[in-house]
Design a protein around this motif. Structure first.
Motif, mmCIF file in Angstrom:
data_model
loop_
_atom_site.group_PDB
_atom_site.id
_atom_site.type_symbol
_atom_site.label_atom_id
_atom_site.label_comp_id
_atom_site.label_asym_id
_atom_site.label_seq_id
_atom_site.Cartn_x
_atom_site.Cartn_y
_atom_site.Cartn_z
ATOM 1 N N GLU A 172 0.824 -1.206 0.000
ATOM 2 C CA GLU A 172 0.000 0.000 0.000
ATOM 3 C C GLU A 172 0.859 1.257 0.000
ATOM 4 O OE1 GLU A 172 -3.572 2.102 -0.055
ATOM 5 O OE2 GLU A 172 -3.225 -0.059 -0.278
ATOM 6 N N GLU A 173 2.021 1.201 0.670
ATOM 7 C CA GLU A 173 2.896 2.373 0.783
ATOM 8 C C GLU A 173 3.888 2.494 -0.372
ATOM 9 O OE1 GLU A 173 4.853 1.919 4.537
ATOM 10 O OE2 GLU A 173 3.159 2.711 5.676
ATOM 11 N N LEU A 174 3.948 1.483 -1.249
ATOM 12 C CA LEU A 174 4.964 1.453 -2.309
ATOM 13 C C LEU A 174 4.763 2.615 -3.283
ATOM 14 C CD1 LEU A 174 7.314 -0.502 -3.140
ATOM 15 C CD2 LEU A 174 5.700 -1.496 -4.786
ATOM 16 N N PRO A 175 5.813 3.411 -3.538
ATOM 17 C CA PRO A 175 5.690 4.518 -4.497
ATOM 18 C C PRO A 175 5.391 4.016 -5.907
ATOM 19 C CG PRO A 175 7.658 4.754 -3.128
ATOM 20 C CD PRO A 175 7.128 3.382 -2.887
ATOM 21 N N SER A 176 4.933 4.914 -6.762
ATOM 22 C CA SER A 176 4.514 4.529 -8.110
ATOM 23 C C SER A 176 5.664 3.977 -8.948
ATOM 24 C CB SER A 176 3.881 5.732 -8.819
ATOM 25 O OG SER A 176 4.806 6.807 -8.882
ATOM 26 N N ASP A 177 6.888 4.402 -8.669
ATOM 27 C CA ASP A 177 8.037 3.904 -9.429
ATOM 28 C C ASP A 177 8.756 2.786 -8.682
ATOM 29 O OD1 ASP A 177 9.190 5.310 -7.347
ATOM 30 O OD2 ASP A 177 10.786 6.181 -8.578
ATOM 31 N N GLY A 178 8.122 2.250 -7.642
ATOM 32 C CA GLY A 178 8.797 1.299 -6.777
ATOM 33 C C GLY A 178 8.499 -0.157 -7.106
#
Length: 614
Positions: A326-332
């Motif tokens: 849920e916390e993962l950034p969009s480029d992650g």
């Protein structure tokens, strides 16, 4: 100013001792609230950390400014040590939440100050509770020293811990210290397994020894570039080597997913460490202003955040996985590392696939039927496997026994989280069960590395030195040497350094070939710009090549690792690029006769040397 009142505008009419104990009480309450907060959901708890740290900073400064008056009022040295220890715990906890090296270094500073100033020494053998505080301090400091790779201090602490425990057992005969005897046994086993040979070079990513991120080769036609932002590391094996909640495998993987602090590796090798805390002021460790000259490189991105789960329940594992996704950034991209035993039985071969020497392995199936994974699209091309009647097996992240799947992780447990990019490493005797995931993802195709289900030799199958597969991913040269029969002390330092330079150079060449390959799957293309994931993948390729032509494991599908999706043909273990790499390393160690090379494989620097007959 009155002798009985502090020199502080906010407390002008209150006795020093009263102000002090009020601050202690306030700090204790805030510490108790943050102590057991999880290391995941980091952003949610940032405000908690800063609030509790603020009050401890205030408390530490106050006792420094009013030390003499507090001593006259009856404050004990161990009480000062307790404050410093709490601050060390706070820093280490924040390091575990963020991965930032500064916090780890500050934790070391405070713990070293406690050690050098002997805060817990007075009355140590008259008060069993004080002795227990000292023992707990040693255990916490040992963890900090292990993670920060300060081995000289580790050995010093182990010796002091042994002496303290012996004296405690003589002095407090009515008290049982069994648990501390186990702590010493754990750390001794850990150090025996994680030898100096396994740490010849830093496990962390060093821009002095590894390619700088700006120098990574350009990847052809890559549509997006993903960065490793988070990692979830979980290991469970009965009787595995561990210290506290760090197993040997997660300990090595933890370091592999961080930058080496600038210059610290070479400084440590040039001279014995005097410890960062040796510069502490008169009253012990000071605060953030003194931290870490050259400890981090501002040109490098931050370390990935990591959640280390030690023997979690499956529900806890799933909760953490969901939160991190849920916390993962969009480029992650999220790395999931699972090291655990399974239920694997015999294996069955299936059609070969480009870039793989022997194709897929299938474990004898138990559990539920494959169709329960319920993919909307069937696997195609290289990932095509006949799943008729296939039942997914599992990994055990807790003891076997009653309760069925309560301690079991199934491939279908992870599939819902493939809506985000995943890099999955499964190190298990039942790793092949997770091949069922490939083609069944729910949005993003996962990059998957799977360990062999068994080791090629009896020696390497023993877990006393950690997993062979994880060792290849984290310390490839050392693992190669151990695989072919060298003990660590048999390898001269010059030979090890030459081998490391050779392997690093050769892997970089493989990396350039891989980046330029026309048939490179987008799943791999999008992670090759991340230095941590690229290094793991290249070491996997080396591991697979070594085990594919190593005589004891050649043609034994159960001894070979696999990846999904498949890699380009140029990365095949039977191809010239991989075989020449193994030949060069084997030749350096004088063990070419332990491998079966393809006819015509040549040493690149001596075309007259032919090894097809070895």
């Amino acid at each position: 100013m009155s002798h009985n009142h502090p020199q502080h505008s906010g407390y002008s009419n209150i006795p020093v001792s009263e102000v002090y104990w009020n601050l202690v009480s306030k700090a204790d309450k805030k510490f108790s609230k943050i102590r057991d907060l999880p290391y995941y959901q980091r952003t949610r708890y940032d405000t908690y950390f800063y609030k509790v740290f603020k009050v401890y900073t205030q408390l530490w400064k106050f006792q420094q400014e009013n030390r003499q008056k507090l001593v006259e009022a009856g404050i004990k040295r161990w009480e000062i040590g307790e404050i410093a220890s709490r601050i060390g715990q706070l820093y280490f906890g924040q390091y575990m939440r963020t991965g930032e090296a500064n916090y780890l270094a500050e934790s070391y500073i405070f713990y070293e100050a406690i050690l050098t100033r002997e805060y817990f020494k007075d009355g140590l053998y008259q008060d069993v509770s004080l002795a227990s505080k000292q023992l707990r301090f040693f255990a916490r400091f040992l963890t900090v020293c292990l993670v920060s790779n300060r081995r000289e201090m580790v050995y010093q602490l182990v010796n002091q811990l042994k002496m303290l425990l012996d004296e405690c057992r003589r002095t407090f005969q009515e008290t049982d210290f069994k648990e501390w005897k186990i702590v010493i046994q754990e750390i001794m086993k850990f150090l025996k397994a994680d030898t100096a040979f396994m740490n010849l070079r830093p496990l962390r990513y060093s821009v002095v020894l590894d390619l700088h991120p700006d120098c990574l080769p350009h990847v052809t036609d890559v549509k997006r570039k993903l960065r490793l932002r988070d990692a979830l590391l979980c290991s469970y094996h009965p009787n595995e080597v561990k210290f506290a909640e760090l197993t040997l495998d997660t300990f090595r993987m933890l370091q592999n997913l961080e930058w080496e602090p600038s210059g610290s590796f070479y400084q440590a090798n040039l001279a014995p460490s005097t410890g960062l805390g040796s510069g502490a002021g008169q009253n012990g460790a000071s605060g953030h202003s003194r931290v870490n000259q050259d400890i981090t490189d501002p040109t490098l991105p931050p370390n990935p955040r990591k959640a280390i789960l030690f023997r979690p329940s499956v529900t806890h594992f799933m909760a953490v996985l969901g939160t991190v996704c849920e916390e993962l950034p969009s480029d992650g991209i999220l790395l999931i590392y699972l090291s655990a035993s399974g239920n694997s039985s015999h294996v069955i071969s299936s059609p070969t696939c480009a870039g793989s020497s022997i194709g897929y392995t299938e474990s004898l199936v138990r559990g539920f039927q494959y169709h329960s994974i319920n993919s909307d699209s069937s696997p195609t091309g290289c990932d095509s496997v006949d799943h008729s009647g296939y039942a997914a097996d599992c990994l055990h992240i807790g003891p076997h026994g009653p309760g069925g799947g309560m301690n079991c992780i199934y491939p279908s447990d992870i599939l819902p989280f493939t809506r985000r990019p995943l890099f999955l490493i499964v190190d298990s005797d039942n790793s092949t069960a997770f091949k069922a995931m490939s083609g069944a993802e729910k949005g993003e195709r996962a990059a998957i590395l799977l360990s062999p289900v068994t080791s090629p030799t009896v020696e390497s199958s023993q877990r006393s030195s950690g997993s062979l597969f994880t060792s290849f991913l984290t310390t490839p040269l050392q693992t190669f040497a151990l695989l072919v029969g060298f003990a660590g002390y048999d390898v001269e330092k010059d030979l090890a350094n030459k081998g490391d330079q050779l392997l690093q150079s050769s892997l970089n060449k493989l990396g350039s070939l891989l980046a330029a390959a026309d048939s490179l799957d987008p799943v791999w293309a999008q992670i090759l710009t991340d230095p941590f994931l690229r290094r793991l993948l290249l070491r996997f390729i080396f591991c697979r090549a070594v085990l594919s032509i190593f005589a004891p494991s050649m043609d034994k599908i159960e001894c070979l690792p696999e990846c999904m999706p498949c890699l380009p043909e140029v990365m095949s273990p039977m191809g010239s690029a991989c075989q020449e790499l193994v030949l060069e390393v084997a030749n350096l160690f004088g063990v070419t006769n332990r491998f079966v090379f393809s006819e015509g494989t040549l040493l690149t620097d001596d075309s007259t040397v032919k090894t097809g007959s070895t």
